[in-house]
Scaffold this motif. Structure first.
Motif, mmCIF file in Angstrom:
data_model
loop_
_atom_site.group_PDB
_atom_site.id
_atom_site.type_symbol
_atom_site.label_atom_id
_atom_site.label_comp_id
_atom_site.label_asym_id
_atom_site.label_seq_id
_atom_site.Cartn_x
_atom_site.Cartn_y
_atom_site.Cartn_z
ATOM 1 N N ASN A 1 -2.312 3.633 -8.644
ATOM 2 C CA ASN A 1 -1.329 4.730 -8.625
ATOM 3 C C ASN A 1 -0.025 4.298 -9.296
ATOM 4 O OD1 ASN A 1 -3.123 6.280 -7.190
ATOM 5 N ND2 ASN A 1 -2.139 6.023 -5.203
ATOM 6 N N GLY B 1 3.538 8.880 -1.029
ATOM 7 C CA GLY B 1 3.192 7.505 -1.418
ATOM 8 C C GLY B 1 3.348 6.515 -0.289
ATOM 9 N N ILE B 2 2.637 6.764 0.805
ATOM 10 C CA ILE B 2 2.731 5.847 1.947
ATOM 11 C C ILE B 2 1.323 5.364 2.334
ATOM 12 C CG2 ILE B 2 4.852 6.837 2.912
ATOM 13 C CD1 ILE B 2 3.121 8.455 4.827
ATOM 14 N N PRO B 3 1.213 4.263 3.114
ATOM 15 C CA PRO B 3 -0.117 3.753 3.430
ATOM 16 C C PRO B 3 -1.012 4.803 4.082
ATOM 17 C CG PRO B 3 1.540 2.178 4.090
ATOM 18 C CD PRO B 3 2.271 3.404 3.649
ATOM 19 N N SER B 4 -2.241 4.856 3.617
ATOM 20 C CA SER B 4 -3.278 5.746 4.162
ATOM 21 C C SER B 4 -2.980 7.237 4.065
ATOM 22 C CB SER B 4 -3.584 5.391 5.621
ATOM 23 O OG SER B 4 -4.315 4.196 5.626
ATOM 24 N N ALA B 5 -2.044 7.623 3.214
ATOM 25 C CA ALA B 5 -1.751 9.056 3.057
ATOM 26 C C ALA B 5 -2.986 9.780 2.550
ATOM 27 C CB ALA B 5 -0.605 9.253 2.085
ATOM 28 N N GLY B 6 -3.768 9.085 1.719
ATOM 29 C CA GLY B 6 -4.965 9.692 1.144
ATOM 30 C C GLY B 6 -5.966 10.118 2.209
ATOM 31 N N THR C 1 -5.922 7.502 -5.749
ATOM 32 C CA THR C 1 -6.189 8.357 -4.587
ATOM 33 C C THR C 1 -7.197 9.447 -4.948
ATOM 34 O OG1 THR C 1 -3.942 7.922 -3.842
ATOM 35 C CG2 THR C 1 -5.047 9.806 -2.844
ATOM 36 N N ARG D 1 -6.138 1.085 -4.523
ATOM 37 C CA ARG D 1 -5.833 2.379 -5.119
ATOM 38 C C ARG D 1 -4.335 2.572 -5.312
ATOM 39 N NH1 ARG D 1 -7.711 4.696 0.149
ATOM 40 N NH2 ARG D 1 -5.902 5.665 1.130
ATOM 41 N N THR D 2 -3.530 1.943 -4.432
ATOM 42 C CA THR D 2 -2.078 2.057 -4.615
ATOM 43 C C THR D 2 -1.642 1.323 -5.889
ATOM 44 O OG1 THR D 2 -1.872 2.139 -2.221
ATOM 45 C CG2 THR D 2 0.156 1.784 -3.462
ATOM 46 N N SER E 1 0.839 -1.215 0.000
ATOM 47 C CA SER E 1 0.000 0.000 0.000
ATOM 48 C C SER E 1 0.862 1.248 0.000
ATOM 49 C CB SER E 1 -0.929 0.055 1.217
ATOM 50 O OG SER E 1 -1.939 -0.867 1.079
ATOM 51 N N SER E 2 1.992 1.179 -0.650
ATOM 52 C CA SER E 2 2.877 2.351 -0.676
ATOM 53 C C SER E 2 3.541 2.463 -2.041
ATOM 54 C CB SER E 2 3.933 2.219 0.419
ATOM 55 O OG SER E 2 4.970 3.137 0.195
ATOM 56 N N SER E 3 3.205 3.545 -2.764
ATOM 57 C CA SER E 3 3.854 3.669 -4.080
ATOM 58 C C SER E 3 5.328 4.023 -3.931
ATOM 59 C CB SER E 3 3.147 4.647 -5.016
ATOM 60 O OG SER E 3 2.304 5.505 -4.382
ATOM 61 N N ASP F 1 -6.997 0.956 0.434
ATOM 62 C CA ASP F 1 -5.697 1.506 0.043
ATOM 63 C C ASP F 1 -4.920 0.546 -0.874
ATOM 64 O OD1 ASP F 1 -3.675 3.306 -0.037
ATOM 65 O OD2 ASP F 1 -2.958 3.005 1.996
HETATM 66 N N1 ASP Z 1 -1.161 4.530 -0.299
HETATM 67 C C1 ASP Z 1 -1.250 5.357 -1.470
HETATM 68 C C2 ASP Z 1 0.043 5.285 -2.246
HETATM 69 O O1 ASP Z 1 1.082 5.028 -1.691
HETATM 70 C C3 ASP Z 1 -1.555 6.772 -1.154
HETATM 71 C C4 ASP Z 1 -2.950 6.861 -0.579
HETATM 72 O O2 ASP Z 1 -3.121 6.665 0.623
HETATM 73 O O3 ASP Z 1 -3.893 7.069 -1.354
HETATM 74 O O4 ASP Z 1 0.051 5.482 -3.440
#
Ligand code: ASP
Length: 412
Positions: A390, A349-354, A309, A386-387, A270-272, A383
């Motif tokens: 992304n 690009g980290i988990p739950s940043a959105g 996101t 969507r990651t 979950s982290s781009s 997440d």
């Molecule tokens: N986890 C997503 C990412 O790393 C960012 C988000 O929380 O939407 O791309």
């Protein structure tokens, strides 16, 4: 067995093991397994994060200097930007459109969530203007601070400057240029080592996610979760591949085959950002993108291009408005879209940043920030998908950009 196949098998086994653990909650087997999975996943993620900042820096420097000396930087930059804006706009239209189509949140009782919302601490107000000011202030900073704090955006900006200066200096900075190239090659070399651990890391990450997330809360928000996930998958499986086929002349099958290991890693982490080393490797080795293009486009896209996101944030804002019985006007929906676009640019690009930048989207049309308490329980699950989208967008744009600048070389 190839690495791609190993990763695929590990992902399936990880999910299966996670479900198995759900049958033995609060047992020594559960605790011991979780501990082991925690260690394995931290080692994998830790190694990827360790390489991230030096990799982003060296790849952009090398990318910029190679592109600029080939006279292609301007064109690459423009196509990258055009692709980012186009795909994000399409994602936003899809997000808003599907939220309307399925009337997400209408008829759901908001009282069900009142407790969660009351307990939630209201964060500081986050308006698009204050967000932009912060964005700029956090970007133009001491590069050593940026490196040590892992501030990816600031590293990207410094690397762009550095790369351009390197080329303008010409012969004078030849040694630094060679050094940057060798440093970058060395980073890619180290990534190959880390990738050997990918099957174990991905197994552990997925098993942990399934075993620890409370899947039962999904029931309450099942319709919203299904619409967002379905729409995100539609964007990733239909819209993006179609654009790739038209503008990149690459078949979706070739793309998915080549991008597979990066996409699975994006799903599991979950982290781009953590997936970036892999996206770059897949783009160069499997999708035939030239290293200079991949080295420039992928780190930039990782930070700025987040279709999944943006789509999520737009749909979620509508969901919250419906829950509260508010009808957003067309103008307000446009504000939601524009804010979601800025929010996706700024989200790391980290988990739950959105979830954090979501606050800004809600507040842009006067919806309460506390409402994110409703979405938080299902966020880690949403997440994952969507990651993937992304990361897929970044790799896809690198293919399109590379194709268009390659033609140039042939005709000139
Ligand atoms: N986890 C997503 C990412 O790393 C960012 C988000 O929380 O939407 O791309």
């Amino acid at each position: 067995m190839g690495l791609n196949t190993q990763i695929l098998i590990a992902a399936i086994l990880g999910v299966a093991f996670g479900f198995l653990l759900n049958f033995y909650p609060n047992t020594p087997f559960f605790d011991a397994s979780l501990y082991g999975l925690g260690i394995a996943s931290s080692i994998f993620i830790g190694l990827l994060k360790m390489l991230l900042v030096p990799l982003i820096f060296s790849s952009i420097v090398v990318g910029v200097s190679n592109l600029q000396s080939g006279g292609q930087l301007g064109k690459v930059w423009k196509i990258t930007l055009a692709c980012c804006v186009t795909t994000t706009t399409l994602a936003l239209i899809l997000g808003i459109g599907c939220a309307h189509l399925f009337d997400v949140g209408k008829g759901v009782d908001i009282a069900m969530f009142q407790d969660a919302m009351n307990q939630h601490q209201t964060p500081d107000t986050l308006t698009p203007t204050s967000f932009l000011t912060n964005f700029i202030q956090n970007t133009l900073i001491n590069p050593f601070k940026a490196f040590s704090e892992g501030n990816v955006l600031a590293v990207v900006v410094f690397a762009l400057f550095f790369g351009v200066a390197l080329v303008h200096g010409g012969e004078r900075f030849k040694t630094v240029r060679q050094l940057s190239q060798q440093f970058f090659d060395m980073m890619m070399f180290m990534i190959i080592w880390v990738m050997r651990l990918a099957p174990i890391g991905i197994f552990a990450l997925l098993a942990k996610l399934i075993a620890t997330e409370d899947i039962s809360v999904l029931n309450r928000l099942v319709e919203f979760a299904a619409v967002v996930t379905g729409t995100t998958i539609f964007h990733g499986v239909v819209v993006l591949p179609l654009l790739l086929w038209i503008f990149g002349k690459m078949s979706p099958l070739t793309f998915f085959k080549g991008a597979r290991s990066a996409l699975i890693t994006a799903f599991a982490t979950s982290s781009s950002s953590a997936t970036m080393p892999l996206s770059m490797k897949c783009a160069q080795e499997n999708l035939g993108v030239r290293p200079a293009t991949a080295g420039f486009v992928i780190p930039l896209g990782t930070q700025l291009n987040m279709d999944g996101t943006a789509l999520y944030e737009a749909a979620a804002a509508l969901f919250i408005a419906n829950l509260m019985g508010l009808d957003l006007s067309i103008g307000q929906q446009l504000i939601v879209c524009m804010t979601a676009m800025i929010a996706s640019l700024g989200a790391p690009g980290i988990p739950s940043a959105g979830m954090v930048t979501m606050i800004m989207v809600l507040q842009s049309v006067g919806l309460p920030a506390e409402a994110i308490a409703i979405l938080l329980p299902i966020d880690r699950l949403l997440d994952t998908v969507r990651t993937v989208v992304n990361v897929q967008g970044d790799m896809m744009i690198s293919v399109v950009v590379d194709r268009h600048t390659r033609d140039d070389e042939i005709t000139t």
